[in-house]
Scaffold this active site. Structure first.
Site, PDB file in Angstrom:
ATOM      1  N   ARG A 199      -1.537   4.929   7.899  1.00  0.00           N
ATOM      2  CA  ARG A 199      -2.103   3.590   8.221  1.00  0.00           C
ATOM      3  C   ARG A 199      -1.621   3.273   9.832  1.00  0.00           C
ATOM      4  O   ARG A 199      -0.599   3.650  10.046  1.00  0.00           O
ATOM      5  CB  ARG A 199      -1.403   2.681   7.400  1.00  0.00           C
ATOM      6  CG  ARG A 199      -1.610   1.086   7.831  1.00  0.00           C
ATOM      7  CD  ARG A 199      -1.022   0.116   6.754  1.00  0.00           C
ATOM      8  NE  ARG A 199      -2.000  -0.103   5.990  1.00  0.00           N
ATOM      9  CZ  ARG A 199      -1.999  -1.156   5.282  1.00  0.00           C
ATOM     10  NH1 ARG A 199      -1.098  -2.133   5.175  1.00  0.00           N
ATOM     11  NH2 ARG A 199      -2.649  -1.416   4.148  1.00  0.00           N
ATOM     12  N   THR A 219       0.956  -1.247   0.020  1.00  0.00           N
ATOM     13  CA  THR A 219       0.094  -0.056   0.082  1.00  0.00           C
ATOM     14  C   THR A 219       0.873   1.218   0.105  1.00  0.00           C
ATOM     15  O   THR A 219       0.546   2.319  -0.708  1.00  0.00           O
ATOM     16  CB  THR A 219      -1.090  -0.111   1.205  1.00  0.00           C
ATOM     17  OG1 THR A 219      -1.801  -1.306   1.404  1.00  0.00           O
ATOM     18  CG2 THR A 219      -1.916   1.210   1.190  1.00  0.00           C
ATOM     19  N   HIS A 249     -10.715   0.599   5.057  1.00  0.00           N
ATOM     20  CA  HIS A 249      -9.626   0.505   4.108  1.00  0.00           C
ATOM     21  C   HIS A 249     -10.116   1.179   2.937  1.00  0.00           C
ATOM     22  O   HIS A 249     -10.342   0.109   1.730  1.00  0.00           O
ATOM     23  CB  HIS A 249      -8.963  -0.831   3.919  1.00  0.00           C
ATOM     24  CG  HIS A 249      -7.551  -0.726   3.310  1.00  0.00           C
ATOM     25  ND1 HIS A 249      -6.897   0.337   3.003  1.00  0.00           N
ATOM     26  CD2 HIS A 249      -6.853  -1.851   3.068  1.00  0.00           C
ATOM     27  CE1 HIS A 249      -5.565   0.012   2.352  1.00  0.00           C
ATOM     28  NE2 HIS A 249      -5.393  -1.169   2.429  1.00  0.00           N
ATOM     29  N   LYS A 268      10.494   6.661  20.956  1.00  0.00           N
ATOM     30  CA  LYS A 268      11.231   7.460  22.040  1.00  0.00           C
ATOM     31  C   LYS A 268      10.182   7.911  22.937  1.00  0.00           C
ATOM     32  O   LYS A 268      10.182   8.653  23.794  1.00  0.00           O
ATOM     33  CB  LYS A 268      12.078   8.488  21.756  1.00  0.00           C
ATOM     34  CG  LYS A 268      13.313   8.224  21.218  1.00  0.00           C
ATOM     35  CD  LYS A 268      14.384   9.329  20.748  1.00  0.00           C
ATOM     36  CE  LYS A 268      14.945   9.264  19.354  1.00  0.00           C
ATOM     37  NZ  LYS A 268      15.202  10.675  18.934  1.00  0.00           N
TER      38      LYS A 268
END
Lengths: 468, 314, 178
Positions: B107, B58, B135, B85
């Site tokens: 995504r 994708t 989607h 982090k």
């Protein structure tokens, strides 16, 4: 092949034409009793009616002196007056111990024990070694049972390895011939998994046979958690251990529409839950064992390991409730939970002994003696609990005594009593709760799949009436 | 122009929006057939691929689409960023936004993250898959593939096969196909179906054999056997018995019917090795590579339409 | 919008296109390297008609393609969004004399975009421009090689071209915006 030494059919095995005269047929379908003759040709019931003749004029030989049985080359005549005939019994909860524990029992000894008890079909449980959780294992049992001319309906495991973690390939197992799914011996503790198993079994229209036991309650116990556990100083398993899971599974079945069958019900609370669930339309059935009908925890006072079973023998109140439920029609079937064990597993101190007793050879006798002879249940109703009802639960067509059916029935002497003795068992094991009991309802002759599977040598088969 | 600023849920798009996307996809498909597969339309625009969940197909598809439109594309994968982090999603997004970007393609493995991000920034977003939720770009490229294979959508029989409960593709596709007038069926096992199926409005079957002869479009979903360290479906063998496409079943499909899959295919699980190998000889029946090609054209159309629609509103 | 005047009717348009067809043949000393590309929308029927004329005159088959230049516009992100039409050029334009055809030449930006598109698609030998109407107001240094008619207009006027293939009739009118 069937061990001729045990049935002593000898000259009779292999003859598939039989004329049975004057037997009282008990029909569990029509729920009636009637006197009749039965003519069998080539293993198929040709006619059921009165005054049947063979059309043969050959000289017949007596089976033994003064016996009711006469035979020629290809025909057996049996004077069955005073006896009763029932379709072959279907014991829907049996441990055949194959594969893995063949020293306790195997297909050969198991089938001959069954036939002695008038049983022509069994559903066998998957807690073998390896467990019946793969398609080829199911197929193997089915095929090998055919060699013994016996009907075995294997029950497949519901979870892989009976570990209660992942469900088995239920679709494939159904394809391979499984009659139902069960984790018997164990109980699925994970409610979500049980829910998914119910949903999945429903799409295959397969029954689930449930052994109900909540482990946190039962883990250390050995006997019913009542008066006697205190007396004996043994940890108890309360009725709650069973009832909690019965209640859980009833809720899950109600939600999913799955078909569930609670096996070896042992407590008053359980039968009450089941009764209520039936009234509310849940697709639920249940069975009890003869030993739970016949005994309660007072038997344990001598620490007799032949009373050590799971679920345990409970209080007399529980026992009475179960008996009443049978009469009231709440209990759908009586099944032995035949669980063979070696001497080394039973003839040891109580706390070390394995759980379980054999029961196929005493299934009918014990139930008949308690419920019919000493009780008020009709023989027809009892026979129904051992034939039509369990077959319906597992969607199986078992024997009927009617024309064009395969000959599959048992001839019973309801009056004759005998004392149960350890040395008489056909089963490879002899851990029976009924040793020493005097029981009525002797099996005289068992015909299975058109062939004689058992003849009772201990019955004095005297000719009592008439000529042929 | 497009009636929405963001593309998050397929139901946000109106029928006119969908028609517009399909038409523009045709034009971009033509561009993709030229030797020079590029138009200068979105020169100077900056797009960012913000992928918190890994994906090669994708992400690459969006990247190619952007470059064919002469836009600049920056790829941002969660693993390479300061997310590790402990930077929150919002911080990440704000950092990117302050660098002045025109469009975010996102995504994430959790449902609802797109909605969260779109509420907190100004830049338009395209959902490249959020958890089990939606989607939409997959649904659109699948619709386009179907459009190129059949004369009309009306009454086409489509069956979605596999793990419906965990599939964002199933959700977007079922809704879109139904809306376009197709007849949608779902083939699955009870463990892989949500409790309440009314969102899907589809007939349910438990074995692929129940639909194989009647379908026009057989849409196979990707299967994952383990989720949250738990196996909730018995085995590949059971899957093959009830839910897989093999040569026999392919042979039973009717003339003119097609097979689709969002990719990548688990060979031997959803579709057998043999059937997969037929694609090169039978591109009219097995559309999996065709879907991938169409993905670029459809995504070009989406990016183009969002950006030019956006400018009009300024 | 208000119609102000009819400039050309169907007969006028037909004559103009015939004249242009002859001019093209003359300028190119024949027709064997020509290909025609009409600009969406109305350049396409015009290209078709001219190609047909020349085909008949020269007894030669000529290729006609369609070009949509939306993706090459420089004003995409600013003005009203046009609908993208198809581009269909099923032949190679390398080393060809491309005759680009449009209905109205105005600012020259459409032609600029067309040139960019054609250069991206190949390397023509020459590109020549045919327009039916030149209305003036060039913003870029673009000139048509063949003009149907010059019509000076003011900025609040516009040219309405109707062609039978699209609009059912042939006409060119000047109209005024409201």
């Amino acid at each position: 092949m069937i061990d001729n030494k045990k049935i002593n059919a000898g000259k009779l095995s292999g003859i598939n034409n039989i004329l049975i005269k004057s037997v009282n047929i008990i029909d569990p379908v029509e729920e009636k009793e009637y006197r009749s003759d039965i003519l069998i040709e080539n293993g198929i019931i040709k006619t059921v009616g009165t005054d049947l003749k063979t059309g043969s004029s050959v000289d017949f030989e007596e089976f033994s002196e003064g016996s009711r049985i006469k035979f020629a080359n290809d025909l057996i005549l049996f004077d069955a007056s005073g006896y009763h005939a029932s379709p072959g019994f279907f014991d829907m909860h049996v441990h055949l111990r194959e594969p893995g524990d063949e020293d306790e029992e195997d297909l050969e000894s198991g089938t001959s024990a069954a036939l002695r008890g008038g049983i022509t079909s069994v559903a066998c449980m998957p807690n073998t070694n390896p467990p019946l959780d793969r398609d080829f294992l199911i197929k193997d049992i089915k095929n090998r049972a055919l060699m013994y001319g016996f009907n075995v309906y294997p029950v497949a495991a519901a979870t892989k390895g009976l570990e209660g973690i992942e469900m088995t390939e239920m679709g494939i197992l159904k394809d391979s011939g499984a009659a139902a799914f069960s984790d018997d011996g164990k109980c699925i503790q994970n409610a979500k998994l049980m829910y998914e198993i119910m949903k999945y079994s429903k799409i295959f229209e397969m029954p689930l046979i449930l052994h109900e036991e909540e482990y946190s309650f039962s883990s250390s116990g050995m006997v019913h958690d009542g008066y006697y556990s205190a007396v004996l100083g043994l940890d108890g398993i309360p009725s709650l251990a069973e009832e909690i899971i019965v209640a859980r599974d009833i809720m899950l079945a109600e939600k999913t529409g799955a078909q569930i069958h609670i096996t070896h019900v042992s407590s008053k609370g359980s039968v009450e839950l089941i009764k209520k669930a039936k009234e509310e339309g849940v697709n639920i059935t249940c069975d009890v064992t003869p030993h739970h009908l016949y005994f309660d925890d007072s038997c344990l006072k001598d620490y007799n390991t032949n009373f050590k079973v799971n679920p345990p023998l409970r209080s007399s109140k529980d026992r009475q409730a179960i008996i009443e439920s049978v009469k009231a029609g709440v209990i759908d079937a009586i099944a032995s939970d035949h669980a063979p064990h070696l001497e080394t597993e039973k003839n040891i101190p109580f706390s070390e002994a394995a759980n379980g007793v054999i029961g196929m050879e005493t299934l009918f006798k014990a139930a008949y003696t308690l419920l019919c002879k000493k009780g008020s249940l009709s023989a027809v109703k009892l026979i129904k609990l051992l034939t039509k009802s369990p077959s319906k639960i597992l969607n199986i067509n078992t024997g009927k005594i009617s024309p064009d059916s395969m000959a599959d029935f048992v001839i019973l002497d309801l009056e004759r009593e005998s004392v149960i003795r350890k040395q008489d068992f056909f089963s490879r094991s002899s851990n029976s709760a009924f040793i020493g009991e005097k029981l009525a309802g002797e099996t005289v002759l068992t015909v299975c799949n058109g062939k004689i599977g058992f003849i009772n040598n201990n019955v004095n088969l005297e000719k009592e009436t008439g000529k042929f | 122009m497009l009636g929405v600023k963001n593309i998050i849920d397929i139901d946000d798009l109106s029928s006119e929006d969908i028609k517009l996307i399909m038409e523009n996809a045709d034009s971009f498909a033509e561009v993709l057939e030229r030797d020079l597969k590029k138009v200068p339309t979105l020169r100077g625009k900056t797009l960012v691929n913000l992928f918190f969940e890994p994906s090669t197909r994708t992400r690459t598809s969006f990247e190619i689409a952007a470059k064919r439109l002469s836009a600049d594309m920056i790829n941002f994968s969660a693993s390479t960023s300061s997310l590790k982090k402990g930077e929150t999603i919002i911080d990440t997004v704000n950092t990117i936004q302050s660098m002045v970007v025109d469009l975010l393609i996102i995504r994430h493995s959790d449902s609802g993250v797109l909605n969260f991000i779109s509420r907190n920034i100004n830049t338009p977003v395209i959902n490249a898959g959020d958890g089990k939720h939606q989607h939409p770009t997959q649904a659109l490229l699948d619709l386009y593939t179907i459009k190129k294979s059949f004369k009309s959508f009306k009454d086409l029989k489509v069956a979605l096969v596999g793990d419906i409960a965990n599939s964002r593709v199933a959700r977007s596709n079922a809704r879109l196909f139904k809306r376009m007038g197709m007849n949608v069926s779902l083939v699955s096992a009870p463990m892989m179906l949500p409790e309440d199926m009314s969102y899907f409005g589809a007939d349910i079957f438990y074995c692929i054999d129940d639909v194989i002869k009647e379908v026009d479009i057989l849409y196979m979903l990707r299967m994952q056997f383990e989720r949250q360290q738990r196996k909730y479906y018995p085995s590949i063998k059971e899957y093959n018995r009830f839910l897989s496409l093999n040569t026999d079943r392919f042979g039973m499909m009717k003339k003119g019917s097609i097979v689709m899959h969002p990719g990548p295919v688990n060979r031997g699980i959803e579709i057998s090795e043999t059937v997969m190998n037929l694609e090169t000889e039978m591109p009219a029946r097995i559309k999996i590579n065709n879907q991938v090609n169409n993905g670029v054209a459809v995504r070009m159309a989406l990016i183009y339409l969002i950006l030019i629609s956006r400018q009009e509103n300024i | 919008m208000k119609e102000k005047a009819l400039i050309l009717n169907d007969i006028d348009i037909d004559r103009i296109l015939k004249r242009i067809s002859h001019e093209i043949i003359e300028q190119n000393k024949g027709s064997n390297n020509l290909v025609f590309i009409g600009i969406q929308k109305r350049g396409i029927p015009l290209a078709g008609r001219i190609a047909k004329n020349i085909s008949e005159l020269e007894n030669i088959k000529l290729e006609v393609g369609k070009l949509d230049i939306t993706f090459y516009r420089d004003d995409l992100l600013k003005r009203v969004k046009p609908k993208v039409e198809i581009t269909d050029i099923p032949f190679n334009i390398d080393d060809k004399d491309v005759v680009l055809v449009d209905d109205v030449l105005f600012t020259g930006r459409t032609i600029r975009a067309s040139l960019d598109a054609l250069i991206d698609m190949g390397r023509p030998k020459t590109i020549q421009l045919v327009v039916l109407i030149d209305r003036g107001h060039r913003e870029l240094p673009i000139k048509a090689d063949y003009v149907g008619k010059n019509i000076p207009t003011s900025l609040n006027e516009f040219i309405e071209v109707n062609l039978a293939e699209i609009d059912g009739k042939d006409s060119v009118k000047i109209c005024e915006k409201d």
